[in-house]
Design a protein around this motif. Structure first.
Motif, PDB file in Angstrom:
ATOM      1  N   SER A 291       0.811  -1.215   0.000  1.00  0.00           N
ATOM      2  CA  SER A 291       0.000   0.000   0.000  1.00  0.00           C
ATOM      3  C   SER A 291       0.848   1.272   0.000  1.00  0.00           C
ATOM      4  CB  SER A 291      -0.927   0.003   1.228  1.00  0.00           C
ATOM      5  OG  SER A 291      -0.158  -0.087   2.418  1.00  0.00           O
ATOM      6  N   GLN A 292       2.152   1.132   0.191  1.00  0.00           N
ATOM      7  CA  GLN A 292       3.063   2.285   0.246  1.00  0.00           C
ATOM      8  C   GLN A 292       4.213   2.066  -0.731  1.00  0.00           C
ATOM      9  OE1 GLN A 292       2.268   4.886   2.327  1.00  0.00           O
ATOM     10  NE2 GLN A 292       0.461   3.682   2.901  1.00  0.00           N
ATOM     11  N   LYS A 293       4.855   3.142  -1.107  1.00  0.00           N
ATOM     12  CA  LYS A 293       6.024   3.078  -1.985  1.00  0.00           C
ATOM     13  C   LYS A 293       7.287   3.290  -1.156  1.00  0.00           C
ATOM     14  CE  LYS A 293       3.524   2.849  -5.721  1.00  0.00           C
ATOM     15  NZ  LYS A 293       3.147   1.517  -6.094  1.00  0.00           N
ATOM     16  N   PRO A 294       8.369   2.588  -1.491  1.00  0.00           N
ATOM     17  CA  PRO A 294       9.605   2.776  -0.722  1.00  0.00           C
ATOM     18  C   PRO A 294      10.240   4.139  -0.983  1.00  0.00           C
ATOM     19  CG  PRO A 294       9.996   1.304  -2.573  1.00  0.00           C
ATOM     20  CD  PRO A 294       8.529   1.598  -2.546  1.00  0.00           C
ATOM     21  N   LEU A 295      10.891   4.635   0.046  1.00  0.00           N
ATOM     22  CA  LEU A 295      11.645   5.869  -0.060  1.00  0.00           C
ATOM     23  C   LEU A 295      12.914   5.625  -0.875  1.00  0.00           C
ATOM     24  CD1 LEU A 295      11.683   8.798   0.998  1.00  0.00           C
ATOM     25  CD2 LEU A 295      12.960   7.966   2.971  1.00  0.00           C
ATOM     26  N   ILE A 296      13.601   4.515  -0.571  1.00  0.00           N
ATOM     27  CA  ILE A 296      14.790   4.103  -1.333  1.00  0.00           C
ATOM     28  C   ILE A 296      14.819   2.585  -1.432  1.00  0.00           C
ATOM     29  CG2 ILE A 296      16.209   6.096  -0.707  1.00  0.00           C
ATOM     30  CD1 ILE A 296      17.656   4.302   1.316  1.00  0.00           C
ATOM     31  N   THR A 297      15.502   2.093  -2.462  1.00  0.00           N
ATOM     32  CA  THR A 297      15.771   0.666  -2.596  1.00  0.00           C
ATOM     33  C   THR A 297      17.243   0.493  -2.935  1.00  0.00           C
ATOM     34  OG1 THR A 297      15.248   0.571  -4.952  1.00  0.00           O
ATOM     35  CG2 THR A 297      13.440   0.137  -3.431  1.00  0.00           C
ATOM     36  N   GLN A 298      17.805  -0.622  -2.496  1.00  0.00           N
ATOM     37  CA  GLN A 298      19.182  -0.940  -2.824  1.00  0.00           C
ATOM     38  C   GLN A 298      19.238  -2.387  -3.268  1.00  0.00           C
ATOM     39  OE1 GLN A 298      21.884  -1.966   0.128  1.00  0.00           O
ATOM     40  NE2 GLN A 298      23.684  -1.455  -1.056  1.00  0.00           N
ATOM     41  N   ASN A 299      19.952  -2.644  -4.343  1.00  0.00           N
ATOM     42  CA  ASN A 299      20.120  -3.982  -4.884  1.00  0.00           C
ATOM     43  C   ASN A 299      21.557  -4.421  -4.653  1.00  0.00           C
ATOM     44  OD1 ASN A 299      20.093  -6.336  -6.366  1.00  0.00           O
ATOM     45  ND2 ASN A 299      19.867  -5.354  -8.331  1.00  0.00           N
ATOM     46  N   THR A 300      21.736  -5.626  -4.134  1.00  0.00           N
ATOM     47  CA  THR A 300      23.079  -6.166  -3.964  1.00  0.00           C
ATOM     48  C   THR A 300      23.396  -7.096  -5.137  1.00  0.00           C
ATOM     49  OG1 THR A 300      22.296  -8.052  -2.678  1.00  0.00           O
ATOM     50  CG2 THR A 300      22.868  -6.052  -1.449  1.00  0.00           C
ATOM     51  N   ALA A 301      24.620  -7.523  -5.221  1.00  0.00           N
ATOM     52  CA  ALA A 301      25.067  -8.356  -6.342  1.00  0.00           C
ATOM     53  C   ALA A 301      24.314  -9.685  -6.422  1.00  0.00           C
ATOM     54  CB  ALA A 301      26.569  -8.611  -6.236  1.00  0.00           C
ATOM     55  N   ASN A 302      23.832 -10.190  -5.294  1.00  0.00           N
ATOM     56  CA  ASN A 302      23.166 -11.498  -5.312  1.00  0.00           C
ATOM     57  C   ASN A 302      21.647 -11.380  -5.433  1.00  0.00           C
ATOM     58  OD1 ASN A 302      22.515 -10.564  -2.812  1.00  0.00           O
ATOM     59  ND2 ASN A 302      23.276 -12.318  -1.684  1.00  0.00           N
ATOM     60  N   LYS A 303      21.158 -10.280  -5.957  1.00  0.00           N
ATOM     61  CA  LYS A 303      19.726 -10.042  -6.194  1.00  0.00           C
ATOM     62  C   LYS A 303      18.915  -9.906  -4.908  1.00  0.00           C
ATOM     63  CE  LYS A 303      19.463 -12.113 -10.764  1.00  0.00           C
ATOM     64  NZ  LYS A 303      18.749 -13.027 -11.634  1.00  0.00           N
ATOM     65  N   THR A 304      19.579  -9.540  -3.819  1.00  0.00           N
ATOM     66  CA  THR A 304      18.870  -9.234  -2.587  1.00  0.00           C
ATOM     67  C   THR A 304      18.620  -7.737  -2.556  1.00  0.00           C
ATOM     68  OG1 THR A 304      19.854 -11.076  -1.391  1.00  0.00           O
ATOM     69  CG2 THR A 304      18.976  -9.282  -0.068  1.00  0.00           C
ATOM     70  N   HIS A 305      17.377  -7.374  -2.293  1.00  0.00           N
ATOM     71  CA  HIS A 305      16.989  -5.959  -2.276  1.00  0.00           C
ATOM     72  C   HIS A 305      16.649  -5.537  -0.854  1.00  0.00           C
ATOM     73  CE1 HIS A 305      16.527  -5.695  -6.683  1.00  0.00           C
ATOM     74  NE2 HIS A 305      16.178  -6.975  -6.573  1.00  0.00           N
ATOM     75  N   TRP A 306      17.031  -4.335  -0.521  1.00  0.00           N
ATOM     76  CA  TRP A 306      16.670  -3.696   0.741  1.00  0.00           C
ATOM     77  C   TRP A 306      15.865  -2.459   0.402  1.00  0.00           C
ATOM     78  CZ3 TRP A 306      17.812  -6.065   5.277  1.00  0.00           C
ATOM     79  CH2 TRP A 306      18.762  -7.088   5.227  1.00  0.00           C
ATOM     80  N   CYS A 307      14.679  -2.342   0.965  1.00  0.00           N
ATOM     81  CA  CYS A 307      13.819  -1.195   0.713  1.00  0.00           C
ATOM     82  C   CYS A 307      13.537  -0.495   2.029  1.00  0.00           C
ATOM     83  CB  CYS A 307      12.482  -1.637   0.111  1.00  0.00           C
ATOM     84  SG  CYS A 307      12.626  -2.555  -1.432  1.00  0.00           S
ATOM     85  N   VAL A 308      13.552   0.826   1.999  1.00  0.00           N
ATOM     86  CA  VAL A 308      13.300   1.629   3.185  1.00  0.00           C
ATOM     87  C   VAL A 308      12.007   2.398   2.964  1.00  0.00           C
ATOM     88  CG1 VAL A 308      14.153   3.474   4.675  1.00  0.00           C
ATOM     89  CG2 VAL A 308      15.760   1.830   3.666  1.00  0.00           C
ATOM     90  N   PHE A 309      11.094   2.256   3.918  1.00  0.00           N
ATOM     91  CA  PHE A 309       9.833   2.984   3.912  1.00  0.00           C
ATOM     92  C   PHE A 309       9.812   3.875   5.143  1.00  0.00           C
ATOM     93  CE2 PHE A 309       9.153  -0.931   1.675  1.00  0.00           C
ATOM     94  CZ  PHE A 309       8.233  -0.664   0.670  1.00  0.00           C
ATOM     95  N   PHE A 310       9.285   5.079   5.022  1.00  0.00           N
ATOM     96  CA  PHE A 310       9.179   6.007   6.138  1.00  0.00           C
ATOM     97  C   PHE A 310       7.734   6.400   6.327  1.00  0.00           C
ATOM     98  CE2 PHE A 310       9.328  10.316   7.955  1.00  0.00           C
ATOM     99  CZ  PHE A 310      10.062  10.045   9.096  1.00  0.00           C
ATOM    100  N   LYS A 311       7.259   6.305   7.567  1.00  0.00           N
ATOM    101  CA  LYS A 311       5.864   6.608   7.858  1.00  0.00           C
ATOM    102  C   LYS A 311       5.728   8.007   8.426  1.00  0.00           C
ATOM    103  CE  LYS A 311       1.856   4.637  10.222  1.00  0.00           C
ATOM    104  NZ  LYS A 311       1.409   3.568  11.107  1.00  0.00           N
TER     105      LYS A 311
END
Length: 123
Positions: free
Chosen positions: A103-123
């Motif tokens: 229901s929300q969009k991430p503020l930032i996303t980061q992709n690592t070499a092994n296709k693992t993604h980290w997404c940051v959401f701020f409320k």
């Protein structure tokens, strides 16, 4: 989930969390936490008894609705001004498909070499 089993190579494998809860129905009040980390199972195309499924869990065929409900629960227990960290390994499903469930969009996303993604959401 709790699990105690012996893997095919003879190693004992134990999953024993401090608390058992359904990520789609968390037993916490609204706005309980300033930081929430959401790291759901990310495997869809794996056998139930495969090592990866035992270790990390497995998505069900209803994964879109379940992950959407899980995200909404994480958002519900997140305080205003809080941060939600979402981790996704792009093994079977692309991150772009997962984010459509939220229901929300991430503020930032980061992709690592092994296709693992980290997404940051701020409320």
């Amino acid at each position: 989930r709790e699990l105690e089993t012996t893997l095919c190579d003879g190693r004992k494998f134990v999953v024993k969390p401090d608390m058992l809860a359904d990520f789609r129905n968390l037993p916490f009040d609204d706005e309980s936490f300033a930081l929430v980390v959401f790291d759901p199972p990310h495997l869809l195309k794996v056998g139930d008894s495969a090592y990866m499924a035992l270790k990390y869990g497995k998505l069900t065929p209803e994964w879109k609705a379940e992950l959407g409900r899980g995200f909404d629960e994480c958002w519900r227990v997140l305080k205003s001004g809080g941060t939600l960290i979402f981790k996704w390994a792009e093994t079977d499903i692309k991150l772009s498909e997962i984010l459509k469930c939220f229901s929300q969009k991430p503020l930032i996303t980061q992709n690592t070499a092994n296709k693992t993604h980290w997404c940051v959401f701020f409320k």
